[in-house]
Design a protein around this motif. Structure first.
Motif, PDB file in Angstrom:
ATOM      1  N   ASP A 190       0.821  -1.224   0.000  1.00  0.00           N
ATOM      2  CA  ASP A 190       0.000   0.000   0.000  1.00  0.00           C
ATOM      3  C   ASP A 190       0.852   1.270   0.000  1.00  0.00           C
ATOM      4  OD1 ASP A 190       1.017   0.012   2.531  1.00  0.00           O
ATOM      5  OD2 ASP A 190      -0.935  -0.052   3.562  1.00  0.00           O
ATOM      6  N   ALA A 191       2.074   1.185  -0.581  1.00  0.00           N
ATOM      7  CA  ALA A 191       2.970   2.352  -0.582  1.00  0.00           C
ATOM      8  C   ALA A 191       2.433   3.503  -1.432  1.00  0.00           C
ATOM      9  CB  ALA A 191       4.359   1.947  -1.075  1.00  0.00           C
ATOM     10  N   GLY A 192       1.548   3.226  -2.384  1.00  0.00           N
ATOM     11  CA  GLY A 192       0.956   4.300  -3.183  1.00  0.00           C
ATOM     12  C   GLY A 192       1.684   4.520  -4.502  1.00  0.00           C
ATOM     13  N   ALA A 193       1.183   5.508  -5.252  1.00  0.00           N
ATOM     14  CA  ALA A 193       1.684   5.758  -6.611  1.00  0.00           C
ATOM     15  C   ALA A 193       2.057   7.221  -6.786  1.00  0.00           C
ATOM     16  CB  ALA A 193       0.599   5.393  -7.626  1.00  0.00           C
ATOM     17  N   LEU A 194       2.989   7.450  -7.700  1.00  0.00           N
ATOM     18  CA  LEU A 194       3.222   8.801  -8.199  1.00  0.00           C
ATOM     19  C   LEU A 194       2.837   8.810  -9.675  1.00  0.00           C
ATOM     20  CD1 LEU A 194       6.699   9.874  -6.716  1.00  0.00           C
ATOM     21  CD2 LEU A 194       4.407  10.462  -5.902  1.00  0.00           C
ATOM     22  N   VAL A 195       1.911   9.687 -10.042  1.00  0.00           N
ATOM     23  CA  VAL A 195       1.551   9.860 -11.456  1.00  0.00           C
ATOM     24  C   VAL A 195       2.329  11.077 -11.920  1.00  0.00           C
ATOM     25  CG1 VAL A 195      -0.344  10.083 -13.100  1.00  0.00           C
ATOM     26  CG2 VAL A 195      -0.751   9.019 -10.866  1.00  0.00           C
ATOM     27  N   VAL A 196       3.199  10.908 -12.896  1.00  0.00           N
ATOM     28  CA  VAL A 196       4.126  11.992 -13.243  1.00  0.00           C
ATOM     29  C   VAL A 196       3.895  12.464 -14.680  1.00  0.00           C
ATOM     30  CG1 VAL A 196       5.853  11.009 -11.677  1.00  0.00           C
ATOM     31  CG2 VAL A 196       6.020  10.514 -14.109  1.00  0.00           C
ATOM     32  N   ALA A 197       4.213  13.733 -14.911  1.00  0.00           N
ATOM     33  CA  ALA A 197       4.236  14.274 -16.273  1.00  0.00           C
ATOM     34  C   ALA A 197       5.666  14.183 -16.794  1.00  0.00           C
ATOM     35  CB  ALA A 197       3.772  15.726 -16.254  1.00  0.00           C
ATOM     36  N   ASP A 198       5.815  14.200 -18.124  1.00  0.00           N
ATOM     37  CA  ASP A 198       7.186  14.207 -18.645  1.00  0.00           C
ATOM     38  C   ASP A 198       7.442  15.341 -19.629  1.00  0.00           C
ATOM     39  OD1 ASP A 198       5.950  13.304 -20.941  1.00  0.00           O
ATOM     40  OD2 ASP A 198       6.967  11.357 -20.991  1.00  0.00           O
ATOM     41  N   ASP A 199       6.456  16.222 -19.839  1.00  0.00           N
ATOM     42  CA  ASP A 199       6.671  17.424 -20.641  1.00  0.00           C
ATOM     43  C   ASP A 199       5.549  18.412 -20.333  1.00  0.00           C
ATOM     44  OD1 ASP A 199       4.448  16.507 -21.995  1.00  0.00           O
ATOM     45  OD2 ASP A 199       5.521  15.952 -23.814  1.00  0.00           O
ATOM     46  N   ARG A 200       5.548  19.563 -21.035  1.00  0.00           N
ATOM     47  CA  ARG A 200       4.573  20.601 -20.681  1.00  0.00           C
ATOM     48  C   ARG A 200       3.137  20.180 -20.984  1.00  0.00           C
ATOM     49  NH1 ARG A 200       5.835  26.545 -22.494  1.00  0.00           N
ATOM     50  NH2 ARG A 200       7.412  25.563 -23.778  1.00  0.00           N
ATOM     51  N   ASP A 201       2.949  19.486 -22.124  1.00  0.00           N
ATOM     52  CA  ASP A 201       1.594  19.041 -22.475  1.00  0.00           C
ATOM     53  C   ASP A 201       1.054  18.048 -21.445  1.00  0.00           C
ATOM     54  OD1 ASP A 201       1.414  20.591 -24.645  1.00  0.00           O
ATOM     55  OD2 ASP A 201       1.843  19.001 -26.123  1.00  0.00           O
ATOM     56  N   SER A 202       1.913  17.093 -21.080  1.00  0.00           N
ATOM     57  CA  SER A 202       1.421  16.087 -20.123  1.00  0.00           C
ATOM     58  C   SER A 202       1.242  16.706 -18.738  1.00  0.00           C
ATOM     59  CB  SER A 202       2.322  14.849 -20.097  1.00  0.00           C
ATOM     60  OG  SER A 202       3.634  15.176 -19.752  1.00  0.00           O
ATOM     61  N   ALA A 203       1.991  17.784 -18.435  1.00  0.00           N
ATOM     62  CA  ALA A 203       1.776  18.474 -17.149  1.00  0.00           C
ATOM     63  C   ALA A 203       0.409  19.137 -17.145  1.00  0.00           C
ATOM     64  CB  ALA A 203       2.878  19.501 -16.912  1.00  0.00           C
ATOM     65  N   ARG A 204      -0.002  19.698 -18.305  1.00  0.00           N
ATOM     66  CA  ARG A 204      -1.338  20.313 -18.371  1.00  0.00           C
ATOM     67  C   ARG A 204      -2.404  19.236 -18.197  1.00  0.00           C
ATOM     68  NH1 ARG A 204       0.887  24.329 -21.870  1.00  0.00           N
ATOM     69  NH2 ARG A 204       0.816  22.947 -23.667  1.00  0.00           N
ATOM     70  N   ALA A 205      -2.206  18.087 -18.856  1.00  0.00           N
ATOM     71  CA  ALA A 205      -3.178  16.985 -18.724  1.00  0.00           C
ATOM     72  C   ALA A 205      -3.212  16.484 -17.275  1.00  0.00           C
ATOM     73  CB  ALA A 205      -2.803  15.849 -19.686  1.00  0.00           C
ATOM     74  N   LEU A 206      -2.039  16.455 -16.651  1.00  0.00           N
ATOM     75  CA  LEU A 206      -1.964  15.983 -15.256  1.00  0.00           C
ATOM     76  C   LEU A 206      -2.729  16.936 -14.336  1.00  0.00           C
ATOM     77  CD1 LEU A 206      -0.475  13.596 -13.805  1.00  0.00           C
ATOM     78  CD2 LEU A 206       1.238  15.272 -13.110  1.00  0.00           C
ATOM     79  N   ARG A 207      -2.610  18.236 -14.599  1.00  0.00           N
ATOM     80  CA  ARG A 207      -3.326  19.226 -13.779  1.00  0.00           C
ATOM     81  C   ARG A 207      -4.846  19.004 -13.912  1.00  0.00           C
ATOM     82  NH1 ARG A 207      -2.902  22.324  -9.348  1.00  0.00           N
ATOM     83  NH2 ARG A 207      -0.866  23.124  -9.961  1.00  0.00           N
ATOM     84  N   ARG A 208      -5.314  18.712 -15.151  1.00  0.00           N
ATOM     85  CA  ARG A 208      -6.753  18.454 -15.335  1.00  0.00           C
ATOM     86  C   ARG A 208      -7.156  17.188 -14.574  1.00  0.00           C
ATOM     87  NH1 ARG A 208      -5.627  20.156 -20.577  1.00  0.00           N
ATOM     88  NH2 ARG A 208      -5.519  18.035 -21.395  1.00  0.00           N
TER      89      ARG A 208
END
Ligand code: GLY
Length: 370
Positions: free
Chosen positions: A90-108
């Motif tokens: 149950d350590a959990g997850a990190l969902v990461v972005a790897d560029d600016r577009d994926s950072a915007r998608a991650l924020r949504r």
């Protein structure tokens, strides 16, 4: 005559067979190869409603969280029955972005998760790299998702196989079903011509469920190919959380393996491992964790996810007499295992008692059979 025949010995079929056998039901489980060596073996073992369910799969979200909540007790029960640990983590997850577009998608995604009460935290790249030093601090952002857990899916396969046998399930491996015969009783005809009858036949044949002769209409399930590999973590590249990146996931196992996956390819039954497929997932992993490039390769593999038309599992009785389904869980078979086993075994017992189904319409095979 058994009371129930389960066609397909992946985790869905074994989960249903074991649950029924624990209730005292006489079950025969028919598997064309070795128990649990198809999609269940190829999986990464993520139990990840937050990291793996997309915006377009909102209906699945509640079922997924419910199944996740059932996992600790399910794991304890199957471990107790089999004597095999399943590596619940149950350590959990990190969902990461790897560029600016994926950072915007991650924020949504983060805003969507917050608005649905999911306990997630927004992290800068530096904060993520502090939690997981093998990540590059150059990643633009990450979400910490403590409610996304994991198991060792291959250990789950071994444990369920042992638990089924211990509970008295009659297991027939290397046995191919040619035809399903709905009816009272229903039956399956094996490739050598042998006919096995039972009041209920449960179809749990993964990506092959839609192609069994005799199911009319056939459940709309198609194979979606996934290529993956495992690497040996070293002293410099270790993870405690699993990492969901835009182009790959990285799932650390307690035995030192790092599972890196997976492609998602609509190519029928094609089981070829390709340089391009493995390159794409490795490239996706190296973008967020450059040290991955130095790790030794342990194994490569390919599996076929059983994707239903709407990506939700197909559970419970069909309109065809004597037929029930436990299939079509697509990317979420391991996560949904406790819920599928509970819902389908309950529906089978209700069928055997001659009562009406309690399976919600959104999960029932009948949503495709009108
Ligand atoms: N759930 C992981 C995968 O389908 O690749």
């Amino acid at each position: 005559m058994s009371e129930v025949i389960v066609v397909g010995g992946g985790i869905a079929g074994m989960g249903v067979a074991w649950s029924l056998a624990r209730e005292g039901t006489d079950v025969t489980l028919v598997e064309r190869g070795t128990l649990g060596r198809s999609a269940s073996w190829a999986a990464a073992g993520m139990l990840a409603p937050a990291a793996e369910i997309g915006f377009d799969e909102l209906d699945l979200y509640d079922l997924s969280r419910q199944s996740l909540a059932e996992w600790p007790a399910f794991a304890r029960d199957v471990e107790a029955a089999s004597g095999i640990g399943v590596g619940y983590d149950d350590a959990g997850a990190l969902v990461v972005a790897d560029d600016r577009d994926s950072a915007r998608a991650l924020r949504r995604l983060f805003q969507f998760q917050e608005s649905h009460g999911v306990p997630v935290t927004w992290l800068s790249g530096a904060e993520a790299a502090e939690m997981e030093p093998a990540l590059t601090s150059r990643i633009p952002a990450a979400i910490h998702s403590p409610e996304d857990h994991q198991v060792d899916n291959r250990a789950v396969v071994r444990a369920l196989a042992a638990a089924c046998r211990e509970a008295g399930v009659t297991v027939r491996e290397e046995t191919t079903v040619e035809t399903i015969e709905p009816g009272h009783p229903a039956a399956v005809v094996l490739d050598g011509g042998e006919r096995l009858a039972a009041p209920v036949v449960v179809i749990a044949a993964g990506a092959w469920s839609g192609r069994l002769a005799g199911l009319d209409p056939a459940p709309p399930i198609r194979p979606i190919k996934g290529q993956a590999l495992s690497l040996r973590m070293n002293a410099d590249v270790q993870f405690s959380h699993f990492i969901r990146a835009p182009r790959a996931y990285l799932v650390p196992k307690s035995d030192g393996r790092l599972v890196v996956g997976a492609t998602s390819e609509d190519r029928g039954d094609d089981l070829a491992l390709t340089a391009g497929g493995l390159y794409r997932v490795l490239e996706g992993a190296v973008r967020v964790a450059p040290g991955v490039e130095e790790l030794d390769v342990i194994e490569t593999w390919v599996g076929l996810r059983p994707a239903s038309r709407d990506h939700a599992p197909i559970l419970g009785r069909s309109r065809q007499p004597g037929i029930a389904m436990a299939a079509g869980a697509y990317r979420h078979g391991v996560l949904l295992l406790p819920a599928m086993a509970r819902i389908v075994s309950r529906d089978v017992l209700v069928m055997l008692a001659g009562n009406a189904s309690e399976v919600p319409d959104a999960l029932s095979p009948q949503r495709f059979e009108a």
